[in-house]
Design an enzyme around this catalytic site. Structure first.
Site, PDB file in Angstrom:
ATOM      1  N   GLY A 200       0.770  -1.234   0.000  1.00 49.31           N
ATOM      2  CA  GLY A 200       0.000   0.000   0.000  1.00 49.31           C
ATOM      3  C   GLY A 200       0.804   1.288   0.000  1.00 49.31           C
TER       4      GLY A 200
ATOM      5  N   ASP B 216       0.118   3.641   4.104  1.00 50.53           N
ATOM      6  CA  ASP B 216      -0.836   4.387   3.288  1.00 50.53           C
ATOM      7  C   ASP B 216      -1.979   4.910   4.148  1.00 50.53           C
ATOM      8  OD1 ASP B 216      -1.809   1.824   3.774  1.00 50.53           O
ATOM      9  OD2 ASP B 216      -2.306   1.363   1.699  1.00 50.53           O
TER      10      ASP B 216
ATOM     11  N   ASP C 299      -6.228   2.646   9.885  1.00 53.98           N
ATOM     12  CA  ASP C 299      -7.648   2.287   9.926  1.00 53.98           C
ATOM     13  C   ASP C 299      -7.963   1.796  11.341  1.00 53.98           C
ATOM     14  OD1 ASP C 299     -10.152   1.825   8.643  1.00 53.98           O
ATOM     15  OD2 ASP C 299      -9.632  -0.253   8.305  1.00 53.98           O
TER      16      ASP C 299
ATOM     17  N   VAL D 210     -11.560   3.535   0.435  1.00 51.17           N
ATOM     18  CA  VAL D 210     -10.930   4.332  -0.623  1.00 51.17           C
ATOM     19  C   VAL D 210      -9.879   3.526  -1.382  1.00 51.17           C
ATOM     20  CG1 VAL D 210     -11.357   6.547   0.490  1.00 51.17           C
ATOM     21  CG2 VAL D 210      -9.261   5.317   1.024  1.00 51.17           C
TER      22      VAL D 210
ATOM     23  N   ASP E  93      -5.630  -0.357  -2.518  1.00 48.94           N
ATOM     24  CA  ASP E  93      -6.274  -1.300  -3.431  1.00 48.94           C
ATOM     25  C   ASP E  93      -7.601  -1.826  -2.916  1.00 48.94           C
ATOM     26  OD1 ASP E  93      -5.074  -2.927  -1.312  1.00 48.94           O
ATOM     27  OD2 ASP E  93      -5.647  -4.627  -2.570  1.00 48.94           O
TER      28      ASP E  93
HETATM   29  P1  IMP Z   1      -5.509  -1.390  10.018  1.00 54.20           P
HETATM   30  O1  IMP Z   1      -4.623  -2.488  10.526  1.00 54.20           O
HETATM   31  O2  IMP Z   1      -6.965  -1.725  10.179  1.00 54.20           O
HETATM   32  O3  IMP Z   1      -5.167  -0.027  10.541  1.00 54.20           O
HETATM   33  O4  IMP Z   1      -5.356  -1.413   8.465  1.00 54.20           O
HETATM   34  C1  IMP Z   1      -4.377  -0.815   7.795  1.00 54.20           C
HETATM   35  C2  IMP Z   1      -4.279  -1.425   6.413  1.00 54.20           C
HETATM   36  O5  IMP Z   1      -5.560  -1.772   5.870  1.00 54.20           O
HETATM   37  C3  IMP Z   1      -3.700  -0.431   5.491  1.00 54.20           C
HETATM   38  O6  IMP Z   1      -2.311  -0.643   5.391  1.00 54.20           O
HETATM   39  C4  IMP Z   1      -4.405  -0.699   4.181  1.00 54.20           C
HETATM   40  O7  IMP Z   1      -3.641  -1.610   3.429  1.00 54.20           O
HETATM   41  C5  IMP Z   1      -5.690  -1.363   4.542  1.00 54.20           C
HETATM   42  N1  IMP Z   1      -6.853  -0.427   4.417  1.00 54.20           N
HETATM   43  C6  IMP Z   1      -7.538   0.160   5.415  1.00 54.20           C
HETATM   44  N2  IMP Z   1      -8.519   0.945   4.963  1.00 54.20           N
HETATM   45  C7  IMP Z   1      -8.436   0.874   3.612  1.00 54.20           C
HETATM   46  C8  IMP Z   1      -9.181   1.508   2.550  1.00 54.20           C
HETATM   47  O8  IMP Z   1     -10.118   2.311   2.735  1.00 54.20           O
HETATM   48  N3  IMP Z   1      -8.794   1.167   1.298  1.00 54.20           N
HETATM   49  C9  IMP Z   1      -7.773   0.312   1.015  1.00 54.20           C
HETATM   50  N4  IMP Z   1      -7.049  -0.274   1.980  1.00 54.20           N
HETATM   51  C10 IMP Z   1      -7.380  -0.008   3.268  1.00 54.20           C
HETATM   52 MG    MG Z   2      -1.533  -1.658   3.549  1.00 53.66          MG
END
Ligand code: IMP
Ligand code: MG
Length: 194
Positions: free
Chosen positions: A57, A113, A116, A166, A172
């Site tokens: 990402g 990137d 979340d 997004v 992606d």
């Molecule tokens: P987290 O561990 O939930 O914080 O997720 C982080 C990872 O989820 C990021 O590195 C992204 O690869 C993916 N991700 C989270 N939200 C999105 C989105 O809206 N679009 C695409 N990839 C996302």
């Molecule tokens: Mg990622």
């Protein structure tokens, strides 16, 4: 080869048919990346630091950001699984490819990137801390604060965004759309896997 016609040459004005809306245009991303580079430079001044990019990402963001920074930098990548091929994270993220550089006593900046739920950044932060860096910071292009499940914040944030899925500029859905120069909301009807 057919020459592009005049009315199609301004690529950014044509919205990709799979996007419901564009959140950030190529020009807006470029401007913000330059701003982030300035913020980062204020912290590290002229010192060397090591970038850890979370692939895939953060590939585009890292490539653009590091070209705006004139410090000596080292680059390493780490691959973490989180989404599989859907739009919601499933279970705990796993390290699929680990660091190769020694980061002991180094100033380290993790780059992703999007922040979340926070699970990915929390995992990589824990892993990096064990390797005893001199300092550890993080930089994300996008921050979806509303979705946070783990209490983690990035030191540098490009844009805060609403709770929408997004794509583009490295982000992606099922490995597609990473090559879009803008960042946009994927149409809901395309958020299911076939
Ligand atoms: P987290 O561990 O939930 O914080 O997720 C982080 C990872 O989820 C990021 O590195 C992204 O690869 C993916 N991700 C989270 N939200 C999105 C989105 O809206 N679009 C695409 N990839 C996302
Ligand atoms: Mg990622």
């Amino acid at each position: 080869m057919v020459a592009p016609s005049k009315n199609r040459s301004r690529k950014s004005s044509v919205i990709h048919p799979d996007l419901a809306s564009v959140l950030f245009t190529e020009a807006e991303i470029k401007r913000r990346v330059r701003g982030l580079a300035r913020e980062i430079k204020q912290v590290y001044e002229n010192r060397e630091f090591t970038l850890i990019a979370l692939i895939n990402g953060a590939v585009m963001f890292t490539a653009d950001l590091m070209r705006q920074i004139d410090n000596p930098v080292r680059l390493d990548c780490i691959r973490v699984s989180s989404y599989g091929t859907g739009t919601k994270s499933v279970g705990a993220p796993q390290i699929l490819a680990d660091l190769t550089l020694d980061i002991a006593n180094r100033d380290v900046l993790i780059i992703d990137d999007i922040l979340d739920t926070g699970k990915t950044l929390a995992l990589v932060t824990e892993l990096a801390k064990k390797l005893k860096p001199a300092s550890l910071r993080s930089c994300v292009l996008l921050d979806k604060k509303a979705r946070r499940e783990v209490p983690v914040e990035a030191d540098f944030v490009g844009f805060e965004i609403p709770n929408k899925f997004v794509v583009g500029y490295g982000l992606d859905f099922a490995e597609r759309y990473r090559n879009l120069p803008c960042i946009g909301v994927l149409k809901t009807k395309l958020q299911q896997l076939h």
